[in-house]
Design a protein around this motif. Structure first.
Motif, PDB file in Angstrom:
ATOM      1  N   TRP A   1      -8.128 -12.108   2.898  1.00 36.10           N
ATOM      2  CA  TRP A   1      -6.937 -11.221   2.703  1.00 36.10           C
ATOM      3  C   TRP A   1      -7.080 -10.099   2.825  1.00 36.10           C
ATOM      4  O   TRP A   1      -6.448  -9.388   3.637  1.00 36.10           O
TER       5      TRP A   1
ATOM      6  N   MET B   1      -5.867  -7.535   5.965  1.00 34.32           N
ATOM      7  CA  MET B   1      -5.076  -6.586   5.882  1.00 34.32           C
ATOM      8  C   MET B   1      -5.535  -5.053   6.546  1.00 34.32           C
ATOM      9  O   MET B   1      -4.794  -4.482   7.140  1.00 34.32           O
ATOM     10  N   TRP B   2      -6.585  -5.043   5.767  1.00 33.27           N
ATOM     11  CA  TRP B   2      -7.023  -3.516   6.150  1.00 33.27           C
ATOM     12  C   TRP B   2      -7.606  -3.279   7.630  1.00 33.27           C
ATOM     13  O   TRP B   2      -7.427  -2.333   8.061  1.00 33.27           O
TER      14      TRP B   2
ATOM     15  N   TYR C   1      -6.159  -4.818  10.127  1.00 29.49           N
ATOM     16  CA  TYR C   1      -4.948  -4.671  10.850  1.00 29.49           C
ATOM     17  C   TYR C   1      -4.741  -3.133  10.767  1.00 29.49           C
ATOM     18  O   TYR C   1      -4.294  -2.515  11.942  1.00 29.49           O
ATOM     19  N   VAL C   2      -4.554  -2.620   9.735  1.00 29.94           N
ATOM     20  CA  VAL C   2      -4.018  -1.185   9.336  1.00 29.94           C
ATOM     21  C   VAL C   2      -5.068  -0.435  10.245  1.00 29.94           C
ATOM     22  O   VAL C   2      -4.623   0.647  10.768  1.00 29.94           O
TER      23      VAL C   2
ATOM     24  N   ARG D   1       6.680  -7.578   5.597  1.00 33.17           N
ATOM     25  CA  ARG D   1       6.184  -7.081   4.361  1.00 33.17           C
ATOM     26  C   ARG D   1       6.481  -7.977   2.706  1.00 33.17           C
ATOM     27  O   ARG D   1       5.697  -8.207   2.186  1.00 33.17           O
TER      28      ARG D   1
ATOM     29  N   LEU E   1       5.066 -11.321   3.357  1.00 28.53           N
ATOM     30  CA  LEU E   1       3.391 -11.180   3.206  1.00 28.53           C
ATOM     31  C   LEU E   1       3.200 -11.351   1.485  1.00 28.53           C
ATOM     32  O   LEU E   1       2.325 -12.142   1.077  1.00 28.53           O
TER      33      LEU E   1
ATOM     34  N   GLY F   1       1.304 -14.081  -0.469  1.00 26.77           N
ATOM     35  CA  GLY F   1       0.083 -13.879  -1.309  1.00 26.77           C
ATOM     36  C   GLY F   1       0.392 -14.286  -2.895  1.00 26.77           C
ATOM     37  O   GLY F   1      -0.320 -14.764  -3.328  1.00 26.77           O
TER      38      GLY F   1
ATOM     39  N   GLY G   1      -4.660  -5.064  -1.146  1.00 19.43           N
ATOM     40  CA  GLY G   1      -4.452  -5.378   0.154  1.00 19.43           C
ATOM     41  C   GLY G   1      -3.393  -5.167   1.095  1.00 19.43           C
ATOM     42  O   GLY G   1      -3.384  -4.737   1.996  1.00 19.43           O
ATOM     43  N   LEU G   2      -2.225  -5.256   0.376  1.00 27.09           N
ATOM     44  CA  LEU G   2      -1.042  -5.110   1.014  1.00 27.09           C
ATOM     45  C   LEU G   2      -0.640  -3.447   1.027  1.00 27.09           C
ATOM     46  O   LEU G   2       0.135  -2.975   1.938  1.00 27.09           O
TER      47      LEU G   2
ATOM     48  N   LEU H   1      -0.498  -1.037   4.042  1.00 26.70           N
ATOM     49  CA  LEU H   1       0.495  -1.524   5.087  1.00 26.70           C
ATOM     50  C   LEU H   1       1.910  -0.628   4.952  1.00 26.70           C
ATOM     51  O   LEU H   1       2.750  -0.728   5.879  1.00 26.70           O
TER      52      LEU H   1
END
Lengths: 303, 690
Positions: free
Chosen positions: B63, B67-68, B70-71, B87, B90, B94, B120-121, B124
């Motif tokens: 997870w 996330m990271w 992707y960013v 978001r 997501l 989670g 993790g979120l 974003l």
């Protein structure tokens, strides 16, 4: 509020936690309670470490302002509607001032870093609307560097405001021309500037702005335009002579005349209901006239 | 939380931040328009959460990294950030995963998992200055969360490291126009200067003895004994290298065969398991014995109430009671490292142990017929309990029993299967079988669980007892002698008792491949490193981790502060405040008087230079300024010329241009010290003639 010149020290720098600082302190209190509950020494260690870091960062924030000397503030006059720019002269013993936030009351805000010079000029602008003397309430120098947990600030008092001339309104240039008579007193005649009479050949000393450039570019030689009213080159700009009812508009139009006279390189005098300036030329005189217009009828102290 | 839709687009992000009114002063266009900052934040979060990732379930790792990732990649490739709805979806996803995996139990690890999900979120939705600050705070929070999980020195050092990284990023947020090294430097100095107040607070902040509320919140995976002995399960314990506890003796270390660390009595046999029965009767009788041993224990948390002490303990910590079966029992589950002093007798007067319970003879009604028959036969053949015991032990030696941590599975009647079929096992098999035989033949007996042996660190004489030293043995009750310790394993493999489990088995059978212990035999050096590290760790534990209520009392006593009174409390508070104020004042003075132009110092160096030059014949007249002086010296020597102008430049720069720093001053000093080598000799020769 500190009058210039001022050197910042613990007496005139204020410091409070930012909202992030408060949040951080709340988090730390939470950590402390957790550490106490679980009797976790590493928790204590980290909590006190971060708490101590907060304390030290407060000194750093203070230190970032401390020792700055604000020597003077100065501004150049502007016409209403333009942006007045204040120059703040800073001296400091040591450099590397990071992220100083300079904000003028009702004006601009900017962030500066001073990394190499021991003296520095900060330019900060403010929008003007009306003629007169613009004295911003204060300039605030603040910083949250390095961690953003504390906000240190100081305010500077501005004594010398910016002279804001009236906003010039273009209008037909019809001043009173001063006719030089040899025996009699000077006589004032009202003629338009447009009364073009003809050309005469250029002689050194003739005003450049009346050179007939069009002819020169055609290769006809240097000529100077001669106007009908150009008996003398002195004019009086009279408040009463402006065809308008509203005082402000009259002042604005006078302002336009002052500019036009200057452009035509005339010696111009200004006649206002309560004051009079004798004809003269030059930037200093122009400023004097415009200032007189700016301050006409206002209670503000003459600067 | 503010969710706003944005592209990876500079102007967009900036316009966003300017809508956040409160952040106006410290964010927005003027401050930081680079997206690089997001990388910094991700790095800070990653460093902070890394230790947690190791213990969190795999899906959390995935997870966070997805996330990271992707960013990170998204910034480069101009991907769209998930919008408001996305978001929230997501986030909800989670949460559902989290609830499902935690099973709505909520122990410490689940809170860590929640923290990791949020961490993790967070990247974003970072758009404003506020978001960035919150993300950095989240990183700090991750650091403390990992501290509650790991409590060793390495983790502490890592903590300092991740605080350092996180603080650098926080500085970066407020001073974007600088090189990365400068952030590190500033962060480093900030942290170094934080140490004094940290230490003052750490040692003087009042410690309390008990928690405010139940400590079950932080229940974690426990390593160590459980309250039942399932045959075959303990080998997993033995395969763990983790430290169970450490002991420092105030006196000589007892012989290895005496190092039995007593913790639990397993009394009740179900046929499959031996179970600890919760009949906690506190010992009342006074114990008398010989060879008192005084020692200090640092007990690792294990989540249970067991307190391990050398057989037989007579005094222990005040937070534990001594039971009548001579084990120590904590009042609360042990979730924190505990440090305590205890005294044990290596041998005691047996008369005290007159009591035994019927439960020490109890066996299941049926099962294990062969073993029962064997016990009957032993009883018939023998005249005294001693003889029964002896012949049972002889049987283990005679019948080629094998010691192994990897025994075959036992089936049906476990004891029978072990005694007559597999004959392979380790301590718990031998102890179980032996106790079964004893009870079946009418001798009261019980299994004692604990640890045996330990490893001495030669650097600081700490005895380290690891999970791999876990052991069970047997006690039988003999008339006139009370409970007597019999260790059947010792008869099968005497080395196990003498030299520890390593001596009996191949190291790679016991430890993982990467374990330092596995390489014990490979090099002596590794061993030394291991012991040295162990020593540092012990010191750390003694002075920092072990610092608690009692140590604080002692410290305050040494400072002459009477504790337990209001006056004392006020004194402590006053002392702490005074020290912190003192530090602050000191700090302010340092800041105020930091030399900038160094007028005296630079002058002194310049005069030294003039003096040297004068000696060589180049005398400076009083009216000459530095530049005139330099111009007045005519020389063909280019080297000398350039050195001289270097010095004059430095001097002018520091003295007059107000631009001096300590580095330049040092350089000037070096140049002046060296100048003698470059001054041409002709004038000095003339001088020597005079």
């Amino acid at each position: 509020m500190n009058a210039l010149p001022v050197t910042l020290n613990h007496r005139n720098i204020y410091i409070i936690p930012t909202r992030y600082g408060l949040l951080f302190i709340v988090i730390l209190i939470g950590m402390l309670i957790g550490s106490m509950n679980y009797d976790n020494n590493l928790g204590f260690l980290l909590t006190f470490f971060l708490g101590s870091l907060t304390l030290v960062s407060m000194f750093y924030t203070h230190y970032n302002l401390s020792g700055l000397t604000f020597a003077s503030i100065r501004s150049t006059s502007v016409f209403a509607g333009q942006k007045a720019i204040f120059e703040l002269h800073v001296k400091m013993k040591r450099t590397n001032r990071y992220s100083l936030n300079v904000r003028m009351a009702n004006g601009d805000e900017q962030v500066i870093h001073i990394l190499d010079n021991t003296s520095h000029v900060i330019y900060i602008g403010i929008d003007t609307q009306y003629r007169g003397v613009l004295i911003p309430k204060y300039i605030r120098i603040s910083t949250v560097f390095p961690l953003g947990l504390f906000w240190a600030w100081t305010t500077l008092e501005i004594k010398d405001g910016c002279i804001v001339y009236p906003n010039p309104i273009p209008t037909e240039f019809k001043p009173l021309w001063i006719q030089k008579n040899q025996n009699q007193k000077d006589k004032l005649i009202s003629i338009g500037v447009d009364d073009f009479q003809g050309l005469k050949s250029y002689q050194p000393g003739d005003p450049l702005n009346r050179i007939y450039w069009k002819g020169y570019s055609r290769g006809q030689g240097l000529f100077v335009k001669v106007f009908d009213g150009q008996i003398g080159t002195s004019v009086i700009l009279d408040f009463m002579n402006i065809p308008d009812q509203d005082t402000e508009r009259k002042l604005s139009k006078l302002c336009d005349w002052v500019q036009k006279s200057a452009r035509l390189n005339l010696a111009y005098g200004l006649r206002l209901p309560d004051s009079e300036l004798s004809p003269d030329r030059g930037d200093a005189h122009q400023h004097k006239c415009l200032k007189a217009l700016a301050l006409h009828g206002l209670q503000s102290p003459m600067v | 939380m503010t969710f706003r839709k944005a592209l990876w687009n500079k102007s967009n992000i900036n316009s966003m931040s300017s809508t956040d009114n409160s952040a106006k002063t410290i964010s927005g266009n003027q401050y930081d328009s680079s997206e690089i900052i997001l990388y910094y934040i991700i790095v800070a979060l990653l460093v902070a959460i890394l230790p947690l990732l190791f213990i969190l379930p795999i899906w959390i790792k995935v997870w966070v990294l997805v996330m990271w990732g992707y960013v990170y990649i998204g910034q480069k490739k101009q991907w769209r950030l998930p919008n408001f709805i996305m978001r929230h979806i997501l986030f909800a996803f989670g949460m559902i995963c989290w609830l499902a995996s935690s099973g709505i139990r909520f122990d410490g690890q689940d809170y860590m998992a929640l923290l990791a999900i949020m961490a993790g979120l967070k990247p974003l939705e970072i758009q404003t200055h506020r978001d960035r600050i919150i993300a950095v705070f989240l990183a700090y929070f991750c650091v403390i969360a990992s501290l509650f999980t790991f409590e060793n020195l390495s983790m502490t050092l890592y903590m300092f490291f991740s605080v350092f990284i996180t603080t650098s990023v926080l500085i970066k947020l407020h001073q974007p126009k600088d090189g990365i090294l400068n952030y590190f430097r500033l962060s480093f100095w900030l942290l170094i200067q934080s140490v004094p107040v940290m230490l003052i607070s750490f040692f003087l902040f009042p410690r309390i003895q008990n928690s405010f509320w139940v400590t079950g919140l932080m229940a974690r995976e426990t390593t160590g004994f459980s309250d039942r002995l399932e045959l075959g399960k303990m080998s997993r314990l033995i395969q763990r290298e983790a430290t169970a506890f450490k002991v420092k003796f105030n006196g000589p270390i007892p012989a290895p065969e005496n190092l039995y660390w007593r913790g639990i009595i397993f009394d009740y046999f179900t046929g499959d398991n031996w179970i600890y029965e919760n009949s906690e009767r506190v010992s009342h009788g006074k114990i008398e014995g010989e060879n008192p041993v005084d020692y200090e224990v640092i007990l690792e948390p294990h989540g249970k109430k067991w307190v391990f002490a050398l057989d037989v303990p007579v005094s222990g910590p005040n937070w534990a009671k001594i039971l009548d079966d001579h084990t120590l029992r904590s009042y609360h589950n042990i979730y924190q490292k505990k440090r305590f002093r205890a005294v044990s007798y290596l041998s005691i007067q047996g008369d005290v142990f007159q009591t035994w319970d019927t439960k020490s003879l109890k066996l299941p009604a049926d099962g294990n017929p062969k073993a029962r028959a064997m016990a009957e036969e032993l009883k018939k053949r023998s005249e005294s309990p001693d003889q029964i015991i002896q012949s049972a032990l002889d049987m283990f030696v005679r019948e080629n029993f094998v010691y192994t941590l990897d025994p075959p599975m036992l089936k049906d009647d476990l004891i029978d299967d072990f005694l007559f079929r597999t004959r392979q096992g380790f301590c718990e098999h031998y102890a179980s079988a032996f106790t079964f035989l004893m009870r079946a033949s009418g001798i009261p007996s019980r299994i004692v669980g604990g640890y045996q042996g330990g490893e001495i660190n030669p650097y600081d004489q700490y005895l380290i007892i690891r999970q791999s030293d876990a052991h069970v043995w047997v006690e039988v009750w003999l008339k006139g002698r009370g409970w007597v310790r019999i260790d059947p394993t010792a008869y099968v493999v005497p080395e196990r008792i003498q030299r520890g489990v390593d001596a009996v088995l191949e190291p790679d059978k016991i430890y993982g491949f990467f374990s330092l212990r596995r390489w014990k035999s490979v090099s002596d050096f590794a061993n030394k490193v291991r012991f040295a590290w162990g020593m540092i760790n012990n010191q750390w534990e003694q002075w920092v981790m072990g610092y608690s209520y009692i140590e604080q009392l002692q410290l305050l006593k040494q400072l002459g502060i009477q504790t337990g009174t209001w006056k004392g409390a006020i004194q402590v508070l006053g002392l702490a405040c005074m020290l912190i104020l003192l530090f602050s004042a000191f700090y302010m003075i340092i800041n105020q008087s930091r030399p900038v132009a160094y007028p005296e110092k630079v002058q002194k160096i310049y005069l030294k230079f003039c003096h040297k030059m004068a000696k060589a014949g180049y005398v400076k007249s009083l009216s000459q300024g530095p530049l005139d002086y330099m111009n007045s010296i005519t020389t063909e020597d280019e080297h000398f010329k350039s050195k001289m102008s270097d010095i004059i430049d430095h001097y002018i720069c520091i003295r007059y241009a107000n631009r001096g720093n300590s580095h330049m001053l040092k350089q000037l000093n070096r140049l002046v010290s060296d100048i003698n080598r470059y001054i041409p000799k002709k004038n000095s020769t003339k001088k020597s003639w005079n």
